[in-house]
Design a protein around this motif. Structure first.
Motif, short mmCIF file in Angstrom:
data_model
loop_
_atom_site.label_atom_id
_atom_site.label_comp_id
_atom_site.label_asym_id
_atom_site.label_seq_id
_atom_site.Cartn_x
_atom_site.Cartn_y
_atom_site.Cartn_z
N UNK A 54 19.25 54.15 41.45
CA UNK A 54 19.65 53.20 40.41
C UNK A 54 20.22 51.91 40.99
N UNK A 55 20.92 52.02 42.11
CA UNK A 55 21.44 50.82 42.75
C UNK A 55 20.30 49.92 43.21
N UNK A 56 19.27 50.51 43.81
CA UNK A 56 18.11 49.73 44.24
C UNK A 56 17.40 49.10 43.04
N UNK A 57 17.27 49.85 41.96
CA UNK A 57 16.62 49.31 40.77
C UNK A 57 17.41 48.13 40.20
N UNK A 58 18.72 48.27 40.13
CA UNK A 58 19.56 47.20 39.59
C UNK A 58 19.52 45.97 40.48
N UNK A 90 28.24 42.62 36.48
CA UNK A 90 27.42 43.49 35.62
C UNK A 90 26.82 44.64 36.42
N UNK A 91 26.38 44.37 37.64
CA UNK A 91 25.84 45.44 38.50
C UNK A 91 26.93 46.47 38.79
N UNK A 92 28.13 45.99 39.08
CA UNK A 92 29.24 46.90 39.38
C UNK A 92 29.58 47.78 38.18
N UNK A 93 29.68 47.18 37.00
CA UNK A 93 30.04 47.94 35.81
C UNK A 93 28.96 48.97 35.44
N UNK A 94 27.71 48.56 35.54
CA UNK A 94 26.62 49.50 35.25
C UNK A 94 26.63 50.65 36.25
N UNK A 95 26.85 50.32 37.52
CA UNK A 95 26.88 51.36 38.56
C UNK A 95 28.03 52.33 38.33
N UNK A 96 29.18 51.81 37.93
CA UNK A 96 30.32 52.68 37.65
C UNK A 96 30.01 53.63 36.48
N UNK A 97 29.34 53.10 35.46
CA UNK A 97 28.95 53.95 34.35
C UNK A 97 27.99 55.05 34.77
N UNK A 98 27.03 54.70 35.61
CA UNK A 98 26.08 55.69 36.10
C UNK A 98 26.76 56.73 36.98
N UNK A 99 27.70 56.28 37.81
CA UNK A 99 28.45 57.22 38.65
C UNK A 99 29.28 58.17 37.80
N UNK A 100 29.89 57.64 36.74
CA UNK A 100 30.71 58.47 35.86
C UNK A 100 29.88 59.59 35.24
N UNK A 101 28.68 59.23 34.76
CA UNK A 101 27.84 60.23 34.10
C UNK A 101 26.97 61.02 35.08
N UNK A 102 27.22 60.80 36.38
CA UNK A 102 26.56 61.62 37.40
C UNK A 102 27.50 62.65 37.98
N UNK A 103 28.75 62.25 38.25
CA UNK A 103 29.67 63.14 38.96
C UNK A 103 30.86 63.59 38.11
N UNK A 104 31.44 62.70 37.32
CA UNK A 104 32.64 63.06 36.57
C UNK A 104 32.29 63.83 35.30
#
Length: 237
Positions: free
Chosen positions: A68-72, A98-112
């Protein structure tokens, strides 16, 4: 992201093709503003799609986080390249934020709080936002030129926006927008279609570069004719 139905060999071939064409485009138009960003963006986006196709065989940090980071970043570079092509200076802080916030959201719904549907919705909305921004910049700055390239951009980006928007909607409201067959079809489209959209958009930028060069040649010809006319008029005195 959702399930991807490309096997590793197919994904690798498609990714390699996108990267190969991006290198060709860079070699032939390296002096055009934005070309380096577009080439890098295409390579990053294709690599991200490849990593996504490895979800069943690689850890989440590769097939979800890095993918997802590469895609963004790929979409960010495409937008930046489009701005630079029209001699517009990108404002980096909102883009990177915006990249940082989107990445944080994806990380949250991946690990937390693991939630595949939430990741699908977040990325789909990010895709729509970035691609719409590219299309907006193109329409805002093209003037009366770049008609062929614009038709290609309108078709390819428009197709991607429709598919990704419907994907986000059907993920959120599956009971209203389609059954399991429709959902599976959408995921299959998302599995392979972005590779072809990626190459088609790269072709669109290549056409932009070519028309820009033709416009430059026409301007030089007009300038030469004007100078010749001025010289001719001056010789009459």
């Amino acid at each position: 992201m959702g399930s991807f139905f490309l096997n590793s060999a197919t994904g690798l071939i498609l990714c390699a093709s996108c990267i190969f064409f991006s290198l060709l485009m860079y070699q032939s138009n390296r002096d055009t503003p934005g070309t380096a960003y577009w080439s890098a963006g295409t390579a990053l986006f294709a690599s991200g799609l490849l990593f996504l196709s490895w979800q069943s065989s690689t850890p989440a940090w590769v097939s979800i986080v890095l993918a997802n980071l590469f895609l963004l970043l790929g979409m960010l570079f495409e937008l930046t390249g489009t701005l630079l092509f029209f001699n517009k200076k990108p404002i980096w802080w909102p883009l990177l934020t915006s990249i940082l916030l989107i990445s944080l959201g994806l990380l949250y719904f991946t690990y937390i709080q693991p939630d595949n549907n939430s990741r699908i919705i977040i990325f789909s909305l990010a895709y729509v936002a970035f691609k719409s921004s590219v299309l907006f910049v193109l329409h805002l700055n093209r003037g009366l030129h770049f008609r062929v390239a614009m038709r290609l951009f309108n078709a390819t980006i428009g197709l991607g926006l429709v598919v990704m928007s419907y994907r986000a909607a059907i993920t959120y409201y599956p009971e209203y927008l389609g059954g399991d067959k429709i959902i599976k079809l959408i995921h299959q489209l998302v599995a392979g279609l972005p590779f072809f959209i990626c190459c088609a958009m790269l072709l669109g930028f290549f056409l932009l570069c070519n028309e820009r060069q033709l416009l430059s040649i026409k301007k030089l010809q007009q300038l030469a004719l004007q100078q010749a006319e001025n010289k001719k008029n001056y010789s009459h005195f």
